[in-house]
Design a protein around this motif. Structure first.
Motif, PDB file in Angstrom:
ATOM      1  N   VAL A 113       0.785  -1.196   0.110  1.00 13.66           N
ATOM      2  CA  VAL A 113       0.075   0.005   0.073  1.00 13.66           C
ATOM      3  C   VAL A 113       0.909   1.196  -0.268  1.00 13.66           C
ATOM      4  O   VAL A 113       1.844   1.265   0.730  1.00 13.66           O
ATOM      5  CB  VAL A 113      -0.948   0.047   1.265  1.00 13.66           C
ATOM      6  N   GLY A 114       0.522   2.130  -1.013  1.00 13.94           N
ATOM      7  CA  GLY A 114       1.241   3.432  -0.876  1.00 13.94           C
ATOM      8  C   GLY A 114       2.765   3.523  -1.841  1.00 13.94           C
ATOM      9  O   GLY A 114       3.250   4.539  -1.827  1.00 13.94           O
ATOM     10  N   MET A 115       2.894   2.291  -2.282  1.00 12.66           N
ATOM     11  CA  MET A 115       4.209   2.106  -3.008  1.00 12.66           C
ATOM     12  C   MET A 115       3.910   1.810  -4.603  1.00 12.66           C
ATOM     13  O   MET A 115       3.439   0.810  -4.839  1.00 12.66           O
ATOM     14  CB  MET A 115       5.150   1.190  -2.458  1.00 12.66           C
ATOM     15  N   PRO A 116       3.974   2.807  -5.217  1.00 12.52           N
ATOM     16  CA  PRO A 116       3.215   2.685  -6.729  1.00 12.52           C
ATOM     17  C   PRO A 116       4.373   1.888  -7.518  1.00 12.52           C
ATOM     18  O   PRO A 116       5.614   1.598  -7.431  1.00 12.52           O
ATOM     19  CB  PRO A 116       3.578   4.068  -7.426  1.00 12.52           C
ATOM     20  N   ALA A 168      -1.948   1.129  -4.602  1.00 10.07           N
ATOM     21  CA  ALA A 168      -2.847   0.370  -3.741  1.00 10.07           C
ATOM     22  C   ALA A 168      -3.103   1.208  -2.397  1.00 10.07           C
ATOM     23  O   ALA A 168      -2.383   1.860  -2.019  1.00 10.07           O
ATOM     24  CB  ALA A 168      -2.315  -1.144  -3.228  1.00 10.07           C
ATOM     25  N   ARG A 169      -4.505   1.410  -2.299  1.00 15.11           N
ATOM     26  CA  ARG A 169      -4.800   2.121  -1.003  1.00 15.11           C
ATOM     27  C   ARG A 169      -5.417   1.485  -0.021  1.00 15.11           C
ATOM     28  O   ARG A 169      -5.347   1.907   1.017  1.00 15.11           O
ATOM     29  CB  ARG A 169      -6.037   3.099  -1.517  1.00 15.11           C
ATOM     30  N   MET A 170      -5.336   0.070  -0.187  1.00 14.68           N
ATOM     31  CA  MET A 170      -6.096  -0.705   0.786  1.00 14.68           C
ATOM     32  C   MET A 170      -5.358  -2.054   0.516  1.00 14.68           C
ATOM     33  O   MET A 170      -4.686  -2.484  -0.377  1.00 14.68           O
ATOM     34  CB  MET A 170      -7.377  -0.930   0.771  1.00 14.68           C
ATOM     35  N   VAL A 171      -5.502  -2.960   1.694  1.00 14.46           N
ATOM     36  CA  VAL A 171      -5.031  -4.349   1.619  1.00 14.46           C
ATOM     37  C   VAL A 171      -6.123  -5.220   1.140  1.00 14.46           C
ATOM     38  O   VAL A 171      -7.238  -5.048   1.215  1.00 14.46           O
ATOM     39  CB  VAL A 171      -4.437  -4.794   2.997  1.00 14.46           C
ATOM     40  N   GLY A 172      -5.762  -6.050   0.140  1.00 15.13           N
ATOM     41  CA  GLY A 172      -6.707  -6.964  -0.677  1.00 15.13           C
ATOM     42  C   GLY A 172      -6.779  -6.951  -2.174  1.00 15.13           C
ATOM     43  O   GLY A 172      -5.912  -6.024  -2.598  1.00 15.13           O
ATOM     44  N   ASN A 173      -7.536  -7.756  -2.568  1.00 20.21           N
ATOM     45  CA  ASN A 173      -7.520  -7.738  -4.005  1.00 20.21           C
ATOM     46  C   ASN A 173      -8.128  -6.511  -4.668  1.00 20.21           C
ATOM     47  O   ASN A 173      -9.227  -6.011  -4.203  1.00 20.21           O
ATOM     48  CB  ASN A 173      -8.215  -8.991  -4.348  1.00 20.21           C
ATOM     49  N   VAL A 174      -7.767  -6.020  -5.749  1.00 19.39           N
ATOM     50  CA  VAL A 174      -8.310  -4.850  -6.540  1.00 19.39           C
ATOM     51  C   VAL A 174      -8.204  -5.358  -8.121  1.00 19.39           C
ATOM     52  O   VAL A 174      -7.054  -5.920  -8.496  1.00 19.39           O
ATOM     53  CB  VAL A 174      -7.501  -3.617  -6.276  1.00 19.39           C
ATOM     54  N   GLU A 175      -9.148  -5.175  -8.868  1.00 15.55           N
ATOM     55  CA  GLU A 175      -9.312  -5.344 -10.244  1.00 15.55           C
ATOM     56  C   GLU A 175     -10.167  -4.247 -10.906  1.00 15.55           C
ATOM     57  O   GLU A 175     -11.109  -3.701 -10.170  1.00 15.55           O
ATOM     58  CB  GLU A 175      -9.882  -6.528 -10.676  1.00 15.55           C
ATOM     59  N   GLY A 194      -4.418  -6.276  -9.256  1.00 19.21           N
ATOM     60  CA  GLY A 194      -3.491  -6.053  -8.386  1.00 19.21           C
ATOM     61  C   GLY A 194      -3.769  -6.616  -6.944  1.00 19.21           C
ATOM     62  O   GLY A 194      -5.055  -6.548  -6.538  1.00 19.21           O
ATOM     63  N   VAL A 195      -2.833  -6.893  -6.227  1.00 15.39           N
ATOM     64  CA  VAL A 195      -3.393  -6.920  -4.837  1.00 15.39           C
ATOM     65  C   VAL A 195      -2.422  -6.148  -3.713  1.00 15.39           C
ATOM     66  O   VAL A 195      -1.074  -6.246  -3.849  1.00 15.39           O
ATOM     67  CB  VAL A 195      -2.851  -8.706  -4.400  1.00 15.39           C
ATOM     68  N   GLY A 196      -3.014  -5.556  -2.872  1.00 11.05           N
ATOM     69  CA  GLY A 196      -2.683  -4.576  -2.054  1.00 11.05           C
ATOM     70  C   GLY A 196      -2.081  -5.353  -0.662  1.00 11.05           C
ATOM     71  O   GLY A 196      -2.824  -6.041  -0.252  1.00 11.05           O
ATOM     72  N   VAL A 197      -0.860  -5.251  -0.283  1.00 15.17           N
ATOM     73  CA  VAL A 197      -0.300  -5.730   1.092  1.00 15.17           C
ATOM     74  C   VAL A 197       0.064  -4.693   2.038  1.00 15.17           C
ATOM     75  O   VAL A 197       0.407  -3.543   1.457  1.00 15.17           O
ATOM     76  CB  VAL A 197       0.747  -6.772   0.467  1.00 15.17           C
ATOM     77  N   PRO A 198       0.146  -5.303   3.426  1.00 14.76           N
ATOM     78  CA  PRO A 198       0.609  -3.985   4.186  1.00 14.76           C
ATOM     79  C   PRO A 198       1.894  -3.346   3.728  1.00 14.76           C
ATOM     80  O   PRO A 198       2.954  -4.044   3.348  1.00 14.76           O
ATOM     81  CB  PRO A 198       0.757  -4.906   5.420  1.00 14.76           C
TER      82      PRO A 198
END
Length: 697
Positions: A113-116, A168-175, A194-198
């Protein structure tokens, strides 16, 4: 950043990049200079500049923007997403799709999260006759951002490309789906995943804040160092004129040390201060770079604030973040501050977690928020107990605030905590040292730790408190030490040399790890009991009954206290000497002050029917020692003996016993009249006194 002056907050010149927003920077660099950051911020801030036309997404609306001849961006149309998707049926020639994507779909996999992360997508025109003209590209998600095309025209057999950034702005799957609009071939769709991780630095976006006009939003930016070496923040930027970076202390500048974070620790390095006088939705970004990053890696934190003129109850924070907790940690407490922007006072009637959560406790008493206050008021304390959080749904939720004012909607503040289930196990006997008859003897103990967490634990450093460094030493520690999950490892050897000045030690060795700090208890003890005689006796170390008549019985209260860091079993107690008896009156936990405070109750207490007692650390027992002289005469010596595994405590008893009696002559003492003037009054007399006369009957 070698000089302190270079660390001062400063405004980056806007002239360096005409189409790029100004940045407040914690650096000497006048502009960002990174192509990826330019791309991402330009996209996020709606700085569209692709030829003459671009599409900008906002929730479920797609806005077509067009540059006029003067360079100003004009809104042409606003198209609903549902109607736009209906246009995504491309015109086909037979069964051949007139455009091909490489890769066919884009999967960013896991990204913090937060790392483009940026990937390039190629568009191929398989036709040998037609030229494809690309008009725009758009999406409806805040997690994916696309650049404009390298070339708007794809000649027959040719290709072009565009870049996609996953933030990613949150933890979890994004599509999501990207829409590519063409002039003659309809709208093409392209799938991105994409998948957001901590975030490894435990950073998160500041989104969802809502503040009244002329108020502020000022969260602290806390950065965690996940590395075994110090982490240095080397650059920090903020975009937008309403968002500024300030030191947490309010200073304007400082030394490099202020932005250095020790290994595996978390530190507040900056305050993001947002304020605005106009109602609107504001979006800004914070860009952070550390010495652990390479030239292209950085962190981008979105900041979204809604500024409104609506009267109501507002919170000073958009989220109650309890951070990373372990199941054995003490409950963590955060304060809730609220502000009433309305024109009349509003009582707050209830504050509770939604849904109900055993791990969350709200400490709240009904309070009235004054109207039009400019400062936030503390109204409650929210406690999170990680030991009671058994399931992931308990790690997050909302705190619901209800006001008595019906026109105000209820306020909901999200909360979250990361709970690490596990502990570092050790042999408690290995850190327990008995001081025997020869305190100078040394002892060495190997210390092993067992990791019950589901991840590897790094022991980075070991710190001895200053007050026990003459008694304990750490030997054979080579940092860092890795303990895999569910395994044990030798960590170091604890060397102990007792001294007469350290008869009792109850302290902790600090273990610095990647799972926060752990306290390893170390204890040294003699096993000896402490005691004192309760008031009104003055000699507290000897039971002295003083001078007694042979017919007089006297009592003294004796307190026995365990100041050792271990429990002690008092196996027996008995008396030495005639006429002495002991009774156990009370047992409890407390210090000397607590024992003396309970003296009135102890004096009236009845004896307990016990023949042995287990004294926990910090606990006491009280005896009643009774002396019945009978026919004893002269100086009387005796003792009370109390037996444990470590000593036979002998407490002396003294008394002087006199045989006979005392008489007083005369039995009554009559005093002559003295003041006021007059004779002594007799029974039935009365008197009257005046300031200027004598008293008279």
């Amino acid at each position: 950043m070698a000089a302190a002056a270079a660390l001062a907050l400063r405004r980056a010149p806007s002239a360096a990049s005409p189409s790029f927003p100004c940045f407040t920077a914690l650096t000497a660099a006048p502009w960002l200079g990174a192509a990826l950051l330019r791309l991402l911020v330009a996209l996020l801030l709606n700085a569209a500049r692709a030829e003459k036309e671009a599409f900008i997404q906002s929730d479920n609306l797609i806005e077509v923007l067009r540059f006029d001849d003067g360079g100003l961006l004009q809104t042409e149309t606003t198209v609903g997403l549902s109607s736009y998707q209906q246009k995504s049926v491309s015109m086909y020639r037979g069964n051949c799709r007139p455009i091909r994507f490489e890769p066919p779909m884009l999967d960013f996999h896991e990204q913090p999260v937060g790392m483009p992360k940026m990937e390039k997508v190629y568009l191929h025109n398989p036709s040998s006759e037609e030229t494809i003209i690309l008009v725009s590209i758009s999406a409806t998600t805040s997690h994916f951002h696309a650049s404009f095309f390298q070339n708007r025209k794809i000649l027959p057999g040719g290709n072009t490309s565009f870049d996609v950034v996953f933030l990613a702005r949150m933890v979890g799957n994004v599509e999501n789906t990207l829409f590519i609009n063409t002039s003659n071939h309809g709208v093409f769709t392209y799938q991105v995943f994409g998948v957001g991780v901590p975030n490894p630095y435990r950073l998160r976006p500041f989104i969802g804040a809502k503040v009244p006009v002329n108020s502020s939003f000022s969260p602290i930016i806390n950065i965690h160092n996940p590395h075994s070496e110090p982490l240095q923040v080397v650059e920090m930027y903020s975009s937008g004129g309403d968002l500024h970076l300030e030191l947490p202390t309010g200073q304007q500048g400082g030394t490099r040390k202020l932005w250095e974070i020790p290994p595996y620790e978390t530190k507040g390095v900056m305050r993001a201060s947002f304020s605005s006088r106009e109602a609107d939705n504001y979006t800004a970004f914070i860009r952070i770079k550390t010495n652990a990053s390479d030239s292209t890696e950085f962190i981008i934190l979105p900041v979204e604030v809604e500024v409104t003129t609506a009267p109501g109850i507002y919170s000073s924070t958009e989220m109650l973040d309890f951070g990373t907790l372990r199941t054995q940690d003490l409950p963590k407490i955060l304060n809730l501050h609220l502000l009433n922007s309305g024109t009349k006072d509003v009582p707050i009637t209830s504050i509770r977690p939604t849904p109900q959560n055993e791990a969350v406790t709200v400490h709240f008493k009904p309070v009235t928020l004054r109207a039009s206050e400019s400062k936030y008021t503390k109204v409650a304390s929210i406690s999170f107990d990680a030991s009671k959080a058994k399931r992931p749904p308990q790690f997050s939720g909302k705190i619901t605030v209800k006001a008595k004012e019906k026109s105000y909607s209820k306020l909901e503040i999200p909360y979250q905590a990361e709970v690490l289930d596990g502990y570092l196990g050790f042999d408690h006997a290995a850190t327990l040292f008995h001081i025997g008859d020869s305190p100078e003897d040394s002892v060495e103990r190997p210390i092993y730790l067992t990791n019950t967490f589901n991840f590897a634990v790094f022991i980075h450093d070991i710190i001895l408190p200053e007050e026990i460094r003459t008694t304990f030493k750490i030997q054979n520690f080579s940092k860092p030490v890795l303990i895999p999950p569910n395994e044990s490892r030798y960590i170091f050897t604890l060397y102990f040399v007792a001294s007469f000045s350290s008869l009792h030690i109850d302290n902790n060795i600090l273990l610095i790890t990647n799972a926060s700090k752990f306290h390893l208890p170390v204890r040294a003890y003699t096993g000896f009991l402490d005691y004192f005689v309760l008031p009104p006796k003055f000699d507290e170390q000897i039971i002295d009954f003083g001078i007694l008549s042979a017919t007089e019985t006297s009592n003294v209260l004796l307190a026995i206290f365990n100041s050792n860091p271990i429990q002690l079993v008092i196996k027996s107690w008995h008396v030495i000497g005639d006429g002495l008896t002991t009774e156990l009156l009370a047992a409890g936990k407390g210090n000397r002050t607590a024992i003396i405070a309970s003296l009135p109750d102890l004096e009236k207490a009845n004896a307990l029917d016990q023949t042995s007692v287990t004294l926990m650390p910090g606990s006491y027992i009280v005896f009643r020692v009774k002396l019945i002289p009978k026919e004893l005469e002269g100086i009387h010596d005796g003792a009370i003996q109390i037996t444990t595994d470590y000593e036979i405590l002998t407490i002396p008893v003294k008394a002087v016993i006199a045989v006979g009696s005392l008489t007083c002559s005369p039995k009554h003492i009559l005093l002559p009249p003295s003041f006021p003037e007059g004779r002594a009054l007799e029974s039935g007399d009365s008197e009257e006194c005046h300031p200027s006369t004598s008293c008279k009957r």
